[in-house]
Structures are given as structure tokens and as C-alpha cells.
Design an enzyme around this catalytic site. Structure first.
Site, short mmCIF file in Angstrom:
data_model
loop_
_atom_site.label_atom_id
_atom_site.label_comp_id
_atom_site.label_asym_id
_atom_site.label_seq_id
_atom_site.Cartn_x
_atom_site.Cartn_y
_atom_site.Cartn_z
N CYS A 158 17.71 -1.72 28.60
CA CYS A 158 16.91 -0.48 28.45
C CYS A 158 16.41 0.06 29.78
O CYS A 158 15.95 1.20 29.86
CB CYS A 158 15.74 -0.72 27.52
N HIS A 207 9.90 4.51 27.62
CA HIS A 207 11.08 4.10 26.86
C HIS A 207 10.75 4.17 25.38
O HIS A 207 9.68 3.75 24.94
CB HIS A 207 11.46 2.67 27.26
N ASN A 259 15.76 3.37 19.06
CA ASN A 259 15.86 2.84 20.43
C ASN A 259 17.31 2.97 20.91
O ASN A 259 18.19 2.26 20.44
CB ASN A 259 15.42 1.37 20.41
N1 COA Z 1 11.69 -4.17 6.67
C1 COA Z 1 10.72 -4.81 5.97
N2 COA Z 1 10.15 -5.92 6.41
C2 COA Z 1 10.51 -6.40 7.61
C3 COA Z 1 11.50 -5.77 8.39
C4 COA Z 1 12.08 -4.63 7.88
N3 COA Z 1 13.04 -3.93 8.55
N4 COA Z 1 11.65 -6.48 9.53
C5 COA Z 1 10.78 -7.50 9.48
N5 COA Z 1 10.12 -7.47 8.31
C6 COA Z 1 9.11 -8.38 7.82
C7 COA Z 1 9.20 -9.74 8.45
O1 COA Z 1 10.18 -10.51 7.80
C8 COA Z 1 7.80 -10.26 8.26
O2 COA Z 1 7.68 -10.73 6.95
P1 COA Z 1 6.78 -12.03 6.64
O3 COA Z 1 5.40 -11.68 7.08
O4 COA Z 1 6.94 -12.18 5.17
O5 COA Z 1 7.39 -13.13 7.46
C9 COA Z 1 6.93 -9.00 8.38
O6 COA Z 1 7.82 -7.89 8.19
C10 COA Z 1 6.26 -8.85 9.71
O7 COA Z 1 7.23 -9.12 10.71
P2 COA Z 1 6.87 -9.00 12.19
O8 COA Z 1 8.05 -9.35 13.02
O9 COA Z 1 5.59 -9.70 12.48
O10 COA Z 1 6.58 -7.44 12.29
P3 COA Z 1 6.09 -6.65 13.54
O11 COA Z 1 4.88 -5.92 13.20
O12 COA Z 1 6.08 -7.51 14.78
O13 COA Z 1 7.24 -5.58 13.72
C11 COA Z 1 9.15 -5.20 15.08
C12 COA Z 1 8.55 -6.03 13.97
C13 COA Z 1 10.55 -5.68 15.35
C14 COA Z 1 9.16 -3.74 14.67
C15 COA Z 1 8.26 -5.36 16.35
O14 COA Z 1 8.05 -6.71 16.60
C16 COA Z 1 8.85 -4.74 17.55
O15 COA Z 1 8.99 -3.54 17.62
N6 COA Z 1 9.20 -5.55 18.59
C17 COA Z 1 9.75 -5.04 19.79
C18 COA Z 1 11.13 -4.58 19.54
C19 COA Z 1 11.70 -3.85 20.68
O16 COA Z 1 11.12 -2.90 21.12
N7 COA Z 1 12.85 -4.30 21.15
C20 COA Z 1 13.55 -3.68 22.17
C21 COA Z 1 12.81 -3.74 23.44
S1 COA Z 1 13.66 -2.74 24.55
#
Ligand code: COA
Length: 329
Positions: free
Chosen positions: A116, A256, A286
């Protein structure tokens, strides 16, 4: 005060695949919902390339767009840097296909792998090469077909990414407008928090018995989120300090576009009002290296970037790599 600028943006362009995948479309494939995706990421839809699309075709379209905008002929381009992790093939560099498709026969062309951060890395590399190698015009491009490496069964990741390309033509600065300062950062100790394990020399595609899931994006989402906020905040602060600029001097921040909550957390730390923080993650998801140049092109073409605007850009991605840049438009 910031140093004198050496290079400036002469034109910009973008290319997005026509097909749009909505959150509702994704909820037909995996156990997710529009409500979850919007509230956790801010994403409403993303553009996706049809299988078999060459990234170089999309990149060529964006580059042609940028060349027309800059009123520069392809033969006048001396350097093509393409930030990407989803090139057409393992080799040669996709930038070489683009050079041929554009007819930019005088250009040196190569890909730059910084996920990224690829576009902001590309800007600083171009600045350095233009200063030392006599190159007058450069195309710096961020382009990805990230959906080519998405595991559509993995709801943790498949909802996040989209495809697209953004490009700028750089030329000598008029002394007032252009790149004022940039900071690049890397920390490989976190490489395995966001990576695609398969397809390289370690786990070649033809490995007998290999799990197909190994050939897609793996991410520790919550860890990446935390690091992204901290790293983007610190590199942006470093940029402002080194350039001698106050946050209040910024007319706009282009972060970003990975997750609206990351963007809002960074903006909050700098006390930046919403009106000064650009967001289009809702429409594109993204797009990795493409996210900042797509945003730049949207802003330039809509007239939102006023003459003289001071713009900060900040990014974070796999590697980890992260970067910030300051430009006067
Ligand atoms: N739909 C529904 N539920 C989902 C899901 C989806 N697409 N993806 C994950 N979940 C669930 C998980 O399984 C988890 O369930 P559980 O509590 O029963 O275990 C719950 O949602 C919470 O998951 P969590 O990973 O804690 O959510 P979060 O608030 O951290 O959001 C992301 C997840 C991926 C959106 C977030 O962590 C994120 O944006 N991370 C950075 C990603 C990024 O920017 N990457 C590229 C960098 S360049």
C-alpha cells in the site's frame, strides 16, 4: 520551512474496472452483511476486474489519461515506476508491458513492491532519480488487481479489497508547486501479519499438495489496524516536523483508504476536521498502492484541489511499509 520543490505533478489519471461488487453481493458468498462491513470498515462497494484482466491494461489506461492531462507525449517519458504487488506475471516487470503499450520507448521502467506504500515510495524514488539521472518526465503509478489474490471464502479479508489504478506525470517543479518532503519507513519484523505466503520461491504454485488458501492474502486484522494507526500517526508527525509545517497549515490530508476507522483515528490524533480529510474508501475499498493516486486524480479533476493547496499524504501497508509526503498543488 520546507525545502524547495524539485518535481511537481503535471497531470493525473485513473482507471477502475467497470464491475462493481456491493456488500450485499458479498453477503451472498460469505457470512457477512452490509451493516457489518459498513460499520467496521466504511466500505460500501468496490470495483473488481474480471478474471483474466491484465493489470498492465488498466495501468496503461490510467497512464494515458495522465499523459493527456499533462499534455506530454509518451516518448517524452524518461521513467516509469509502477507500485504494485499484483503484476501481470512474476516477470518481467509489469511496468515494461506498460512501457510497450504506451509506446514510451525512451523510458526506464520497473515495478516497486511496497504494497500500500508503493505510490509514495515511488514518488521519492522518482524524485531521487530525476535529481541524479537527468530524467525530466516520470510516470509514477499505483495499481493493483488485489482481488486476484483474495480468498473469496475468507470473510475476514475478502470484504476489504478492490481493484484500480492511479497515475501521475511528474516533471520539473516551477519552484512553488510540487513535492516538498517525504518520509519512507519499513519494518520487516511484522511481515507475517499481512502477507501472501504462496506463489514465490518458498512455496511455488506447482507445490504438490499445497493448500490453495496459501496463495491468498493472510492478515491479522486487529494487529494490522493497531499498527496502521500508530505508524501513520508517527510518520505524518515526522513529516510535518521535518518540513516545519503545522497541522493547521494543511489544507487537506489524503490518507491511505483501507478502513474508515483507521482514517478517523489518525485524523483525530491531529485534530483534523472531517472537511480536511479525504475519504473515498466507501466507493473503492482498499486498492493498496492505487488508493492515494486515485484520490489525487479525483481531487484534481473535481477542482477540489485549489491552486496552492498544501496536501499531506500518509499510508501504511504490508511489509510493514509506511510513508508520508507533503505536496503543494
Ligand atoms: N462479516 C461479519 N463478521 C466478521 C467479518 C465479516 N466480513 N469479518 C470478521 N468478522 C467477525 C469476526 O469473526 C469476529 O467474530 P467473533 O467476535 O465471533 O470472533 C468479529 O467479527 C470481530 O472481528 P475483529 O477482527 O475483531 O473485527 P475488527 O473490528 O478488528 O474489524 C477488520 C476487522 C479486518 C475490519 C479490521 O481489523 C481492520 O480493518 N484491520 C486492518 C485491515 C487493513 O487495513 N488491512 C490493510 C492494511 S493496508
Amino acid at each position: 520551512m520546507p525545502k524547495k520543490t524539485q518535481i511537481m505533478v503535471l497531470g493525473s489519471g485513473r482507471a477502475l474496472p467497470e464491475k462493481i461488487l456491493t456488500n450485499d453481493d458479498l453477503s451472498q458468498r460469505v457470512d457477512t452483511s452490509d451493516t457489518w462491513i459498513r460499520s467496521r470498515t466504511g466500505i460500501c462497494q468496490r470495483h473488481v476486474a474480471e478474471p483474466g484482466t491484465a493489470l498492465s491494461d488498466l495501468v496503461t489506461a490510467a497512464a494515458q489519461n495522465a499523459l493527456e492531462d499533462a499534455k506530454i507525449a509518451a516518448e517524452e517519458i524518461d521513467l516509469i515506476i509502477l507500485g504494485t504487488v499484483t503484476g501481470d506475471m512474476k516477470f518481467p516487470a509489469t511496468a515494461c508491458f506498460v512501457q510497450a503499450k504506451l509506446g514510451a520507448k525512451n523510458a526506464v521502467a520497473f515495478d516497486l513492491s511496497a504494497a500500500c506504500a508503493g505510490f509514495l515510495y515511488g514518488l521519492q524514488v522518482a524524485e531521487g532519480l530525476m535529481a541524479t539521472s537527468g530524467y525530466k518526465h516520470a510516470l509514477v503509478i499505483g495499481g493493483e488487481i488485489l482481488t486476484s489474490m483474495v480468498n473469496w471464502q475468507d470473510r475476514d479479508t475478502c470484504v476489504l479489497f478492490g481493484d484500480g489504478v492511479g497515475a501521475v506525470v511528474l516533471g520539473p517543479s516551477d519552484g512553488e508547486h510540487g513535492l516538498l518532503h517525504s518520509c519512507l519507513k519499513s519494518d520487516g519484523t511484522f511481515a507475517k501479519l499481512l502477507y501472501n505466503p504462496g506463489g514465490g520461491s518458498l512455496l511455488p504454485p506447482a507445490t504438490p499438495g499445497a493448500d490453495p488458501a496459501e496463495f491468498s492474502i493472510h492478515m491479522a486484522g486487529a494487529d494490522v489496524f493497531r499498527h496502521a494507526v500508530t505508524a501513520m500517526t508517527s510518520v505524518l508527525q515526522q513529516l510535518l516536523d521535518e518540513a516545519g509545517v503545522q497541522t493547521s497549515d494543511l489544507d487537506l490530508l489524503i490518507p491511505h483508504q483501507a478502513n474508515l476507522r483507521i482514517i478517523e483515528a489518525v485524523a483525530k490524533r491531529f485534530h483534523l476536521p472531517k472537511s480536511k480529510v479525504f475519504v473515498n474508501v466507501d466507493r473503492y475499498g482498499n486498492t493498496s498502492a492505487a488508493s492515494i493516486p486515485i484520490a489525487l486524480d479525483e481531487l484534481r479533476r473535481s477542482g477540489e484541489l485549489k491552486e496552492g493547496a498544501l496536501v499531506g499524504m500518509v499510508t501504511f501497508g504490508a511489509g510493514f511499509t509506511w510513508a508520508a509526503a507533503l505536496m503543494r498543488f
